[in-house]
Design a protein around this motif. Sequence first.
Motif, PDB file in Angstrom:
ATOM      1  N   ASN A 102      13.656   5.950  36.907  1.00 36.55           N
ATOM      2  CA  ASN A 102      12.246   5.755  36.557  1.00 36.55           C
ATOM      3  C   ASN A 102      11.407   5.373  37.778  1.00 36.55           C
ATOM      4  N   LEU A 103      11.980   5.565  38.968  1.00 35.14           N
ATOM      5  CA  LEU A 103      11.239   5.311  40.199  1.00 35.14           C
ATOM      6  C   LEU A 103      10.828   6.636  40.831  1.00 35.14           C
ATOM      7  N   LEU A 104       9.585   6.686  41.249  1.00 31.81           N
ATOM      8  CA  LEU A 104       9.032   7.872  41.887  1.00 31.81           C
ATOM      9  C   LEU A 104       8.773   7.533  43.344  1.00 31.81           C
ATOM     10  N   SER A 105       9.547   8.153  44.244  1.00 25.81           N
ATOM     11  CA  SER A 105       9.343   7.946  45.681  1.00 25.81           C
ATOM     12  C   SER A 105       8.365   8.998  46.174  1.00 25.81           C
TER      13      SER A 105
ATOM     14  N   THR B  23       4.965   5.938  53.041  1.00 25.43           N
ATOM     15  CA  THR B  23       5.871   6.143  51.915  1.00 25.43           C
ATOM     16  C   THR B  23       5.461   5.144  50.846  1.00 25.43           C
ATOM     17  N   ALA B  24       5.537   5.589  49.620  1.00 20.95           N
ATOM     18  CA  ALA B  24       5.166   4.734  48.499  1.00 20.95           C
ATOM     19  C   ALA B  24       6.228   4.867  47.421  1.00 20.95           C
ATOM     20  N   GLN B  25       6.316   3.841  46.608  1.00 22.27           N
ATOM     21  CA  GLN B  25       7.228   3.893  45.483  1.00 22.27           C
ATOM     22  C   GLN B  25       6.470   3.430  44.241  1.00 22.27           C
TER      23      GLN B  25
ATOM     24  N   THR C  72       4.576   1.550  52.483  1.00 24.18           N
ATOM     25  CA  THR C  72       5.037   1.335  53.852  1.00 24.18           C
ATOM     26  C   THR C  72       4.438   2.395  54.763  1.00 24.18           C
ATOM     27  N   VAL C  73       3.919   1.943  55.898  1.00 24.46           N
ATOM     28  CA  VAL C  73       3.478   2.852  56.954  1.00 24.46           C
ATOM     29  C   VAL C  73       4.414   2.614  58.124  1.00 24.46           C
TER      30      VAL C  73
END
Length: 196
Positions: A96-99, A115-117, A135-136
Amino acid sequence: MRLIRRLLVTVAVLLVLLGLAVWGAVRYVAPQEELNLESTPLLLEKKVLEMAIELKPEMTLSSEELNQLIKGYLRQNPRVGSHLLLDGADFNLEGNLLSARVNVTYMGLVQAGATAQYELSWDKPYLRAIPQRLTVRSLDLPASWLEAFEVPLNKELPEWVKISKVAFDDSQIRVGFQAAWPSAGWMLERLRELRD
């Protein structure tokens, strides 16, 4: 006079150093890869019709299909934060996590790769993505800089089909349905389309 000259030189040097620091920071956060929001439209109606023919009230969406669906939605709604516009993205489902690998523009000035989660949940009739992490490069930023977004899954479905449940597996989403029988004319027309 000498004191004023030293002061001006010091201020000029500090401004140059500050300019170099800003330039370096902008280069550091700049996107590392080309991403876009181009997507292939999903033919969910066709998948639903195949599901109806097999008498199976469930459909699966793969990680790639979900990627295409979300990119299509975000292309029309690219604002992902109060000062962030989405320029490109690539999404990957893990339970249920979308990277997400994303390219964004901050305040219309600075482009950044990040990047995002997101945590996914089903909130009828929407697939809801709630930001968990941002995160950058190696710099963690507050997830609150991102906004939650909702993708209307029912929008892509025929009106006679209603989603009853959504379950998240490792790399796919299982969508369960309740259906009223469609009109015979509608069914015949869709069967002809499938045959062609």
